[in-house]
Design an enzyme around this catalytic site. Structure first.
Site, short mmCIF file in Angstrom:
data_model
loop_
_atom_site.label_atom_id
_atom_site.label_comp_id
_atom_site.label_asym_id
_atom_site.label_seq_id
_atom_site.Cartn_x
_atom_site.Cartn_y
_atom_site.Cartn_z
N ARG A 185 -28.52 3.97 -6.09
CA ARG A 185 -27.36 3.09 -6.00
C ARG A 185 -27.79 1.78 -5.37
NH1 ARG A 185 -25.99 6.61 -8.78
NH2 ARG A 185 -24.15 7.96 -8.72
N ARG A 232 -23.56 16.94 -8.61
CA ARG A 232 -22.24 16.52 -9.10
C ARG A 232 -22.24 16.62 -10.63
NH1 ARG A 232 -20.86 10.44 -7.57
NH2 ARG A 232 -19.82 11.34 -5.74
N LYS A 251 -11.28 3.05 -14.20
CA LYS A 251 -11.50 1.66 -13.76
C LYS A 251 -11.83 0.79 -14.98
CE LYS A 251 -11.51 0.02 -10.21
NZ LYS A 251 -10.44 -0.58 -9.38
N THR A 307 -15.60 -2.02 -10.31
CA THR A 307 -16.85 -1.39 -9.89
C THR A 307 -17.94 -1.54 -10.94
OG1 THR A 307 -17.80 0.82 -9.56
CG2 THR A 307 -15.78 0.74 -10.79
N ASP A 308 -19.19 -1.43 -10.48
CA ASP A 308 -20.31 -1.46 -11.45
C ASP A 308 -20.38 -0.16 -12.25
OD1 ASP A 308 -21.21 0.26 -9.42
OD2 ASP A 308 -23.16 -0.71 -9.16
N GLU A 309 -19.63 0.86 -11.82
CA GLU A 309 -19.73 2.16 -12.50
C GLU A 309 -19.19 2.13 -13.93
OE1 GLU A 309 -18.85 5.56 -10.02
OE2 GLU A 309 -19.16 4.39 -8.21
N GLY A 361 -22.04 15.58 -14.25
CA GLY A 361 -22.18 14.30 -14.94
C GLY A 361 -22.71 13.17 -14.07
N HIS A 362 -23.45 13.51 -13.02
CA HIS A 362 -23.88 12.55 -12.00
C HIS A 362 -24.69 11.38 -12.60
CE1 HIS A 362 -25.67 12.38 -7.63
NE2 HIS A 362 -25.08 11.25 -7.99
N TYR A 384 -13.29 8.71 -12.87
CA TYR A 384 -13.07 7.51 -12.04
C TYR A 384 -13.50 6.26 -12.79
CZ TYR A 384 -14.17 3.84 -8.63
OH TYR A 384 -14.27 2.63 -7.98
N ASP A 416 0.85 -1.19 0.00
CA ASP A 416 0.00 0.00 0.00
C ASP A 416 0.88 1.24 0.00
OD1 ASP A 416 -1.83 2.15 0.91
OD2 ASP A 416 -3.25 0.48 1.08
N VAL A 464 -27.02 16.93 0.12
CA VAL A 464 -27.64 16.02 -0.85
C VAL A 464 -27.46 16.62 -2.24
CG1 VAL A 464 -29.82 14.96 -1.57
CG2 VAL A 464 -29.35 15.34 0.87
N ASN A 521 -30.71 8.10 -2.94
CA ASN A 521 -29.86 8.66 -1.88
C ASN A 521 -30.70 9.20 -0.73
OD1 ASN A 521 -27.61 8.01 -3.39
ND2 ASN A 521 -27.47 10.03 -4.34
P1 NAD Z 1 -9.94 3.29 -0.77
O1 NAD Z 1 -9.80 4.60 -1.47
O2 NAD Z 1 -10.54 3.24 0.58
O3 NAD Z 1 -8.51 2.59 -0.66
C1 NAD Z 1 -7.58 2.57 -1.70
C2 NAD Z 1 -6.25 2.04 -1.14
O4 NAD Z 1 -5.32 1.97 -2.23
C3 NAD Z 1 -5.62 2.96 -0.08
O5 NAD Z 1 -5.15 2.17 0.99
C4 NAD Z 1 -4.48 3.62 -0.82
O6 NAD Z 1 -3.41 4.01 0.04
C5 NAD Z 1 -4.07 2.54 -1.80
N1 NAD Z 1 -3.39 3.05 -3.00
C6 NAD Z 1 -3.79 4.08 -3.79
N2 NAD Z 1 -2.90 4.28 -4.78
C7 NAD Z 1 -1.93 3.34 -4.62
C8 NAD Z 1 -0.76 3.00 -5.35
N3 NAD Z 1 -0.39 3.70 -6.43
N4 NAD Z 1 0.00 1.96 -4.92
C9 NAD Z 1 -0.36 1.25 -3.82
N5 NAD Z 1 -1.45 1.54 -3.09
C10 NAD Z 1 -2.23 2.56 -3.48
O7 NAD Z 1 -10.73 2.37 -1.79
P2 NAD Z 1 -11.84 1.26 -1.51
O8 NAD Z 1 -13.15 1.92 -1.35
O9 NAD Z 1 -11.32 0.33 -0.46
O10 NAD Z 1 -11.86 0.50 -2.91
C11 NAD Z 1 -10.95 -0.59 -3.18
C12 NAD Z 1 -11.17 -1.07 -4.59
O11 NAD Z 1 -12.53 -1.48 -4.75
C13 NAD Z 1 -10.93 -0.01 -5.66
O12 NAD Z 1 -10.27 -0.62 -6.74
C14 NAD Z 1 -12.31 0.46 -6.05
O13 NAD Z 1 -12.35 0.90 -7.39
C15 NAD Z 1 -13.11 -0.82 -5.87
N6 NAD Z 1 -14.54 -0.64 -5.56
C16 NAD Z 1 -14.92 0.20 -4.54
C17 NAD Z 1 -16.28 0.30 -4.23
C18 NAD Z 1 -16.74 1.19 -3.09
O14 NAD Z 1 -17.96 1.33 -2.90
N7 NAD Z 1 -15.86 1.76 -2.29
C19 NAD Z 1 -17.23 -0.43 -4.95
C20 NAD Z 1 -16.81 -1.28 -5.99
C21 NAD Z 1 -15.45 -1.39 -6.27
P1 TYD Z 2 -20.40 8.15 -3.35
O1 TYD Z 2 -20.36 7.60 -1.97
O2 TYD Z 2 -19.42 9.23 -3.71
O3 TYD Z 2 -20.30 6.90 -4.35
P2 TYD Z 2 -20.50 6.84 -5.97
O4 TYD Z 2 -20.52 8.21 -6.52
O5 TYD Z 2 -19.27 6.08 -6.37
O6 TYD Z 2 -21.77 6.09 -6.19
O7 TYD Z 2 -21.86 8.74 -3.62
C1 TYD Z 2 -23.01 7.92 -3.54
C2 TYD Z 2 -24.20 8.74 -4.00
O8 TYD Z 2 -24.40 9.81 -3.06
C3 TYD Z 2 -23.98 9.43 -5.33
O9 TYD Z 2 -25.22 9.44 -6.05
C4 TYD Z 2 -23.59 10.84 -4.98
C5 TYD Z 2 -24.33 11.08 -3.69
N1 TYD Z 2 -23.68 12.00 -2.71
C6 TYD Z 2 -24.40 13.06 -2.15
O10 TYD Z 2 -25.58 13.28 -2.47
N2 TYD Z 2 -23.76 13.86 -1.25
C7 TYD Z 2 -22.46 13.67 -0.87
O11 TYD Z 2 -21.92 14.44 -0.05
C8 TYD Z 2 -21.75 12.56 -1.45
C9 TYD Z 2 -20.32 12.29 -1.07
C10 TYD Z 2 -22.40 11.74 -2.35
#
Ligand code: NAD
Ligand code: TYD
Length: 359
Positions: A226, A293, A166, A137-139, A295-296, A162, A45, A218, A261
């Site tokens: 989501r 946001r 991905k 991710t599903d995004e 392009g939300h 983002y 990490d 919001v 949301n």
């Molecule tokens: P996070 O942002 O909490 O953690 C990312 C981690 O990666 C951190 O510990 C950071 O220090 C490390 N990192 C970043 N750049 C790095 C690099 N160049 N080299 C080594 N380490 C590095 O992310 P998360 O929410 O735990 O997501 C983890 C994975 O799951 C990601 O690939 C994300 O795209 C995917 N994902 C996340 C979600 C979600 O809801 N959070 C959903 C689906 C998929």
């Molecule tokens: P987020 O947690 O950033 O995940 P993602 O954009 O990857 O789905 O946001 C989840 C949803 O919540 C998204 O539709 C954007 C919205 N959102 C708010 O309305 N307010 C906020 O402060 C944040 C961070 C997100």
């Protein structure tokens, strides 16, 4: 393929990238707490703002666990680690993961998610015995209208920096598998929530703002949808894919819990009011509609039928039970919250690791 009781792969020496983040740390905790897991986990990490070693502090002295502070873009460093640690399985979580940040600074996302993943794949290329699992991710599938759900064969249509980064990383993983014969699996998961999520994401941001009486922002009309999955269910699904997934295949992972949301926020308010003894109306008064946001994406929904049918995985947590656990965790870990909100865990990271080379 159907779910089988005997594992196809037996991961024993794992390299986890990004294991100090939200989902990576949940995955590592789950493995090390499983009495059936006899292996070793090396966590690579870079400790960006999202990487917090305190997420795994209880394992700091555990001989089965090693944190290596290093970057996935360091090809020779990663290669040396793979050889020295005789890694058989790599689970790639490391990424820049927040959409709003990607809108403000897209190039960090291209560097880490695209170049970083390609560099990692290059480091792995000389290790034909290794299995590579890519966490995505599903995004990547874009945005849905009011009906339908993403399937594994839904065409990619990423719409934020983002999700585009991905999507690019998913393509790279599949291209390396096809061209160089790497053994890979990919999973695309919906929105996760749970303990230790950095409070830039919706759920922890709203919860911590509620507790400190700050506005709950919001975006737009709050009607974006989501699908929500408790983080431990995601970790378990990844383990299922690692052990039983067919090489070359992709698995969608989701919680079958689609909400706007606004609806999610109302549920969070109810749980938080219940657990703190404070009034719902006090929290509701903090709800503030703010500009949308850029392009939300309107709606994400995931069809996770394949992993359910073929690998026998299903979420264990309902939204109700997962939200209750999440709120309880944040309420009972004020030191974690204070460290993250003040950024003081960064000072600690600097003190601990400033003199250490990447590998
Ligand atoms: P996070 O942002 O909490 O953690 C990312 C981690 O990666 C951190 O510990 C950071 O220090 C490390 N990192 C970043 N750049 C790095 C690099 N160049 N080299 C080594 N380490 C590095 O992310 P998360 O929410 O735990 O997501 C983890 C994975 O799951 C990601 O690939 C994300 O795209 C995917 N994902 C996340 C979600 C979600 O809801 N959070 C959903 C689906 C998929
Ligand atoms: P987020 O947690 O950033 O995940 P993602 O954009 O990857 O789905 O946001 C989840 C949803 O919540 C998204 O539709 C954007 C919205 N959102 C708010 O309305 N307010 C906020 O402060 C944040 C961070 C997100």
């Amino acid at each position: 393929m159907t779910a089988s009781s005997s594992a196809l792969r037996h991961p024993e020496r794992l390299l986890v990238t990004g294991g100090c983040g939200f989902i990576g740390s949940a995955f590592i905790q789950q493995r090390l707490a499983d009495p059936g897991f006899a292996g070793r986990i090396v966590n690579l990490d870079a400790l960006t703002y999202a990487g917090n070693p305190a997420n795994l502090s209880q394992y700091a002295e555990d001989p089965r666990y090693r944190l290596v502070v290093g970057n996935i873009e360091d090809q020779s460093g990663v290669h040396k680690l793979l050889v020295d640690e005789r890694i058989d399985t790599l689970v790639h979580f490391a990424a820049e993961s927040h959409v709003d940040r990607s809108i403000l600074g897209p190039l960090d996302f291209v560097r880490t998610n695209v170049l970083g993943t390609a560099t990692l794949l290059e480091a792995v290329r000389s290790q034909p015995q290794l299995h590579f699992h890519h966490v995505s991710t599903d995004e990547v599938f874009g945005s849905l209208a009011s009906t339908g759900a993403f399937r594994e064969d839904t065409p990619y249509d990423p719409r934020s920096p983002y999700s585009a980064s991905k999507a690019a990383s998913d393509h790279l993983v599949r291209a390396w598998a096809h061209t160089y014969g790497l053994s890979v699996t990919v999973s695309n998961c919906s929105n996760n929530y749970g303990p230790r999520q950095f409070p830039e994401k919706l759920l922890p941001l709203m919860l911590l703002n509620m507790l400190s009486g700050k506005p709950l922002p919001v975006y737009g009309d709050g009607l974006n949808i989501r699908d929500w999955l408790y983080v431990d269910d995601h970790a378990e699904a990844i383990w299922r894919v690692l052990t039983h997934g067919v090489a070359g295949e992709t698995y969608n992972i989701g919680g079958r819990a689609e909400l706007t949301n606004l609806e999610l926020l109302r549920r969070l308010i109810a749980v938080t009011a219940e657990q703190t003894g404070r009034s719902k109306s006090e929290f509701e008064a903090l709800m503030t509609f703010v500009p949308d946001r850029a392009g939300h994406d309107r709606r994400y929904a995931i069809d996770c039928g394949r992993i359910e049918r073929e690998l026998g995985w299903a979420p264990r947590f309902t939204l109700e039970s997962g939200l209750a656990l999440t709120v309880a965790w944040y309420l009972s870990h004020p030191e974690w919250v204070a460290g993250v909100l003040s950024g003081s865990y960064r000072d600690w990271v600097k003190l601990q690791y400033s003199d250490k080379s990447p590998t």
